[in-house]
Structure formats: C-alpha cells, structure tokens
Design a protein around this motif. Sequence first.
Motif, mmCIF file in Angstrom:
data_model
loop_
_atom_site.group_PDB
_atom_site.id
_atom_site.type_symbol
_atom_site.label_atom_id
_atom_site.label_comp_id
_atom_site.label_asym_id
_atom_site.label_seq_id
_atom_site.Cartn_x
_atom_site.Cartn_y
_atom_site.Cartn_z
ATOM 1 N N GLU A 1 -24.929 16.826 -8.522
ATOM 2 C CA GLU A 1 -24.129 18.046 -8.446
ATOM 3 C C GLU A 1 -23.368 18.064 -7.125
ATOM 4 O OE1 GLU A 1 -23.937 20.106 -10.928
ATOM 5 O OE2 GLU A 1 -25.678 19.540 -12.155
ATOM 6 N N SER A 2 -22.407 19.002 -7.024
ATOM 7 C CA SER A 2 -21.560 19.084 -5.830
ATOM 8 C C SER A 2 -22.013 20.123 -4.814
ATOM 9 C CB SER A 2 -20.111 19.374 -6.225
ATOM 10 O OG SER A 2 -19.538 18.277 -6.888
ATOM 11 N N VAL B 1 -26.226 18.914 2.191
ATOM 12 C CA VAL B 1 -26.303 17.486 1.866
ATOM 13 C C VAL B 1 -27.645 17.146 1.228
ATOM 14 C CG1 VAL B 1 -26.157 15.147 2.791
ATOM 15 C CG2 VAL B 1 -24.677 16.936 3.704
ATOM 16 N N SER B 2 -28.709 17.799 1.692
ATOM 17 C CA SER B 2 -30.019 17.518 1.115
ATOM 18 C C SER B 2 -30.052 17.832 -0.376
ATOM 19 C CB SER B 2 -31.101 18.319 1.844
ATOM 20 O OG SER B 2 -30.810 19.703 1.803
ATOM 21 N N SER B 3 -29.362 18.890 -0.794
ATOM 22 C CA SER B 3 -29.309 19.227 -2.222
ATOM 23 C C SER B 3 -28.371 18.290 -2.975
ATOM 24 C CB SER B 3 -28.858 20.677 -2.413
ATOM 25 O OG SER B 3 -29.791 21.576 -1.861
ATOM 26 N N ILE B 4 -27.259 17.913 -2.343
ATOM 27 C CA ILE B 4 -26.325 16.976 -2.980
ATOM 28 C C ILE B 4 -27.009 15.641 -3.248
ATOM 29 C CG2 ILE B 4 -24.257 15.584 -2.526
ATOM 30 C CD1 ILE B 4 -23.035 18.070 -1.216
ATOM 31 N N VAL C 1 -17.498 19.674 3.155
ATOM 32 C CA VAL C 1 -18.410 18.613 3.598
ATOM 33 C C VAL C 1 -19.517 19.211 4.456
ATOM 34 C CG1 VAL C 1 -16.660 16.796 3.502
ATOM 35 C CG2 VAL C 1 -17.006 18.041 5.634
ATOM 36 N N GLY C 2 -20.736 18.737 4.255
ATOM 37 C CA GLY C 2 -21.882 19.225 5.011
ATOM 38 C C GLY C 2 -22.156 18.374 6.233
ATOM 39 N N ILE C 3 -21.131 18.161 7.056
ATOM 40 C CA ILE C 3 -21.227 17.276 8.209
ATOM 41 C C ILE C 3 -20.807 18.040 9.458
ATOM 42 C CG2 ILE C 3 -20.418 15.103 9.246
ATOM 43 C CD1 ILE C 3 -19.642 14.243 6.357
ATOM 44 N N GLU C 4 -21.572 17.887 10.528
ATOM 45 C CA GLU C 4 -21.187 18.432 11.827
ATOM 46 C C GLU C 4 -20.501 17.330 12.615
ATOM 47 O OE1 GLU C 4 -23.041 20.889 15.643
ATOM 48 O OE2 GLU C 4 -24.384 20.112 14.081
#
Length: 299
Positions: A35-36, A18-21, A166-169
């Motif tokens: 970017e994705s 998510v930090s890169s997104i 998705v970058g979610i826990e």
Amino acid sequence: MPHPLATPALASLSRPPVSSILELAQLDSNSFRGESHTGVRRVYGGQTLGQSLLAAGRTIEHEHHPHSLHANFVHPGRSDLPVDYHVERVRDGASFTTRHVRAVQGGRTLLLATASFQRDEEGLRHQDIEPSPVPPLPEDLPHFQDSLTISEAAEANWLPPLMAGVGIEFRFPEEYPRLACRRGENGPPRQRAWIRTLEPLGDERLIHAAGFAYCSDLFLLSATLPPHARHIDTPGLQLASMNHAVWLHAPFRSDEWHLYEQHGYWMGGGRGISTGRLFDRKGTLVASTTQEGLLRFPL
C-alpha cells in the motif's frame, strides 16, 4: 532570513509512514501486496523499489542478504490503489540468490526488478572515495523548511507535496541547488543531503535495505539540472525515472543519518544520468546508486 512560519505550516502535514509502507501482505508463496499510505496522487518511485526488494527478500529461506537491485520503471502508479508484487525464483545458490520481481497495478506493469542476495563472507576491502568536503553533522543543521528565506518559503509550493509524499527527513550541508536554479543561477551537477526515514524501522536487516531503496530515489535525478539553471518545476518539463540501480556494500540502518552525495554526470537526448554515494558518519561508503531518467524540456 529564515521563514519563521515554515515549520508550523509543514508540521501539520501527514507524512507517509515508511514502516507501514514496508509491511507487505502475502497473497501466496510468491506474491505480495503493498500500500501507499500517502496523500499524493502518484506513487513515489522509491516506494516500488523498496517494496520490490522486500518482496524478493521474503521468498528467501536462508541467510542471504540483499546486495543489489536493478529496476526499470515502466508505468507510473496511483497511490490510492495497492501494488502487487510477483516474484520469480530465478536462482538459489550456495553463495548467491537471484529474484525477478514484477510490480503490477490494475493490470499494468509499473516496475520490473532483479534483486540479488549474497551469503555474508570475508574478503579484501578498500574504498577509493570519501565525502568532500567534510560536512557539518545533521544535528548542527536546520530542518530544510527552517533554512528557507521568507521569499523562498513563499515560492516553495513544491515543498508540501514533496514532504507529504515521502517519509524521509533530509537536511542539506550546503544550499539545495534547486533554490539557486529557481533564481536563474547555474552550478555544478552535484548535491548532497543527510537523510533518514522519519521513524525507526526495527532491527531486521532486510527492512533497512528496503528502507534505503525507498530513500534512494529522493532528489537523485535532479542532480543533472544545475548546469542548465533548470529545476523540476520548470514549466513544460517532462520528467520520469526510467531505470534505477542500488548496490548495498555493508549492513546499515536506514533510520539513522547517512550522507547521500549525488552527481548528475551526463545529460543529453532528453535523458540524464545521476550517481549516488551513501556514507555513514565515519565516511565509510555503505551503498551506491545510479539512475537514468527522462528530462525533456520544451524547445
């Protein structure tokens, strides 16, 4: 019993950072590119929400912070292509600032959004809602994949794409209604999960607002389905988010655990509407959401 092999199998997946997104390239004073960084074909809706809010915030030169985002999804996007965000500076006021954002990919508009920002100020406060019942803490709950039975894990072909996209826990205080629906059992249109981004996002307030906008799309529309014992893998279902709103009531960190309660309070005409409430550990309401989407099942 829980499936003992679920965690190693899923742990090998590459999860989107998510930090890169949320790192946008600035093209000019009012345009940005995102970017994705995912391995799935379609852009996750929360990505365009988070990137839109971040793009809008990057055009603000004074101490105004986001308090609302209203977006309409127009076309689906591809994750292998960048998305450009064009920001219109609608208003710069002493107390409020307004931005309009158009997300474009390959000449097609993916999303139209209006973001509003406010200077911090004091005022009357109350909230007439709290989590019910009080949930177990996220540290006392298993990772979702570790909570699955052997048969549930064997049928969870939907889970690897979700986790890769998705970058979610997330951890559920109760059984995720999707599992009961897959067994043909109906239930109330409510669900809740502890959520946070997978990695720290730094200390910038705008980044954490955009981080929650990214998280806010997760599961929300599916809260409409339990009364009908349907799920989003039901064969023939046409599913699409149509519009989405986020209200930010107080500063918070989206990389820390918050309880996301969701209520699918209406469904009809091939559409459904869900609301969400985000609470911190003390039960303070820090954000609210609403989403309308297409839920068209074969007759």
